[in-house]
Write an enzyme that holds these catalytic residues in place. Structure first.
Site, mmCIF file in Angstrom:
data_model
loop_
_atom_site.group_PDB
_atom_site.id
_atom_site.type_symbol
_atom_site.label_atom_id
_atom_site.label_comp_id
_atom_site.label_asym_id
_atom_site.label_seq_id
_atom_site.Cartn_x
_atom_site.Cartn_y
_atom_site.Cartn_z
ATOM 1 N N HIS A 31 9.371 -3.579 3.305
ATOM 2 C CA HIS A 31 8.868 -3.811 1.938
ATOM 3 C C HIS A 31 10.027 -4.137 0.990
ATOM 4 O O HIS A 31 9.906 -4.992 0.117
ATOM 5 C CB HIS A 31 8.169 -2.556 1.415
ATOM 6 C CG HIS A 31 6.949 -2.165 2.179
ATOM 7 N ND1 HIS A 31 6.924 -1.096 3.037
ATOM 8 C CD2 HIS A 31 5.706 -2.706 2.225
ATOM 9 C CE1 HIS A 31 5.728 -0.971 3.559
ATOM 10 N NE2 HIS A 31 4.958 -1.943 3.099
ATOM 11 N N GLU A 79 5.872 -11.496 7.066
ATOM 12 C CA GLU A 79 5.379 -12.237 8.238
ATOM 13 C C GLU A 79 4.920 -11.288 9.335
ATOM 14 O O GLU A 79 4.249 -11.704 10.262
ATOM 15 C CB GLU A 79 6.477 -13.161 8.783
ATOM 16 C CG GLU A 79 6.713 -14.367 7.916
ATOM 17 C CD GLU A 79 7.734 -15.320 8.503
ATOM 18 O OE1 GLU A 79 8.377 -14.973 9.516
ATOM 19 O OE2 GLU A 79 7.905 -16.404 7.923
ATOM 20 N N SER A 125 4.712 1.074 8.542
ATOM 21 C CA SER A 125 4.409 2.425 8.045
ATOM 22 C C SER A 125 3.786 3.260 9.151
ATOM 23 O O SER A 125 3.834 4.487 9.127
ATOM 24 C CB SER A 125 3.436 2.342 6.874
ATOM 25 O OG SER A 125 3.927 1.437 5.927
ATOM 26 N N MET A 137 0.855 -1.202 0.000
ATOM 27 C CA MET A 137 0.000 0.000 0.000
ATOM 28 C C MET A 137 0.886 1.246 0.000
ATOM 29 O O MET A 137 0.446 2.329 0.381
ATOM 30 C CB MET A 137 -0.913 0.000 1.218
ATOM 31 C CG MET A 137 -1.904 -1.169 1.200
ATOM 32 S SD MET A 137 -3.398 -0.869 2.128
ATOM 33 C CE MET A 137 -2.744 -0.546 3.753
HETATM 34 O O1 PAF Z 1 0.014 -5.694 3.678
HETATM 35 C C1 PAF Z 1 -0.434 -4.788 2.948
HETATM 36 O O2 PAF Z 1 0.234 -3.788 2.672
HETATM 37 C C2 PAF Z 1 -1.837 -4.886 2.393
HETATM 38 O O3 PAF Z 1 -2.697 -5.470 3.307
HETATM 39 C C3 PAF Z 1 -1.898 -5.613 1.045
HETATM 40 C C4 PAF Z 1 -1.444 -7.057 1.154
HETATM 41 C C5 PAF Z 1 -1.022 -4.881 0.031
HETATM 42 C C6 PAF Z 1 -3.330 -5.612 0.512
HETATM 43 O O4 PAF Z 1 -3.835 -4.321 0.337
#
Ligand code: PAF
Length: 287
Positions: free
Chosen positions: A39, A150, A188, A32
């Protein structure tokens, strides 16, 4: 490093079809945005396994509750694009809400049993939103592999179950949580913490490490979780939504340690404006 930004499902399909034609495998990293090192570790895991990596960037409205931070959720596409480009990702899929939920969209994905416990109990409808959007992303991209942190352990189990049950051929991978040096899991939402709250925040991880150790030593799940909730409150956390020791796959509570049955300890607690979650496997955690 150049990266292609695509905004429509058709463009995404075209680029994936082209790669397939070249005999290349495709990895998907759904996000997101508001990207951090956690990430980027997903992007790295994808790159190790796949020839081409697509990062998706979509703040999914259907997974936010009415009182949650959808409109305030940090958005900075240019910065996120630069970060994943520097990691060597090949495409960024950044659709708008109408592309993901065209007028008249009514289909939802439910994963009963997994989507109503723990987070699901405190954030009703959250996992329906997650399961629905991830199903769309998997079907839109037709990726060979998809990578999830995780850190959102329950989300990972929900996604593994839906991919299995809906016969989606993408292989789902969990990637270990990335932590600050004091143990705080990257998120975040850590940016919402004041300096004072930031100093308290690593207690969440420390308490879970101790619960896992005491459970391995024969403690009762219920008693340990009750004591952990009290400890978090006295450390300065606001509402502690849960501390739970559960079966690592079904997420049902387990009361005593069984080395043959993988278990996970999970917690969610509020600290100022931030709601923090964390989890650990019960076994193989050094204290
Ligand atoms: O973990 C996230 O950032 C969100 O829940 C995802 C998997 C991108 C779905 O919107």
């Amino acid at each position: 490093m150049s990266i292609k930004t695509v905004r429509t499902v058709q463009e995404l399909r075209d680029i994936v079809r082209y790669w397939r034609g070249e005999g290349l495998s495709v990895g998907l990293v759904p996000t997101m945005g508001a990207l951090h090192l956690g990430h980027l570790s997903l992007v790295r895991a994808a790159e190790k396994m796949c020839d081409r990596v697509v990062v998706t960037l979509f703040v999914n409205p259907t997974q936010f509750g009415e009182d949650e931070d959808y409109s305030d959720y940090p958005r900075n596409e240019d910065q996120d694009r630069d970060l994943v480009a520097a990691e060597g990702a090949h495409a960024l899929f950044a659709p708008d809400v109408d592309e993901m939920y065209p007028g008249g969209s009514i289909t939802e994905v439910h994963v009963p049993g997994l989507d109503t416990v723990l987070e699901g109990e405190h954030r009703p409808g959250h996992f329906t939103g997650v399961a629905t959007v991830v199903t769309k992303l998997l079907l839109q991209s037709q990726a060979d592999h998809a990578f999830f942190g995780e850190k959102d352990y329950q989300q990972l189990q929900v996604i593994k179950a839906l991919a299995r049950d809906l016969c989606i051929p993408t292989e789902i991978h969990g990637v270990p949580t990335v932590r600050e040096s004091d143990g705080l899991a990257l998120s975040s939402r850590n940016r919402y913490l004041s300096d004072q709250e930031r100093a308290i925040a690593p207690t969440l991880n420390a308490v879970l490490v101790q619960v896992a150790a005491d459970f391995r030593d024969g403690g009762s799940g219920e008693n340990l979780c009750r004591a952990a909730r009290a400890e978090l409150k006295s450390a300065g956390f606001g509402p502690v939504d849960y501390v739970a020791i559960v079966d690592a796959t079904t997420l049902q509570p387990v009361e005593s340690h069984d080395a043959n049955r993988p278990a996970r300890v999970l917690a969610a607690a509020t600290l100022g404006r931030a709601r923090l979650i964390d989890n650990l496997p019960v076994d193989n955690i050094p204290v």
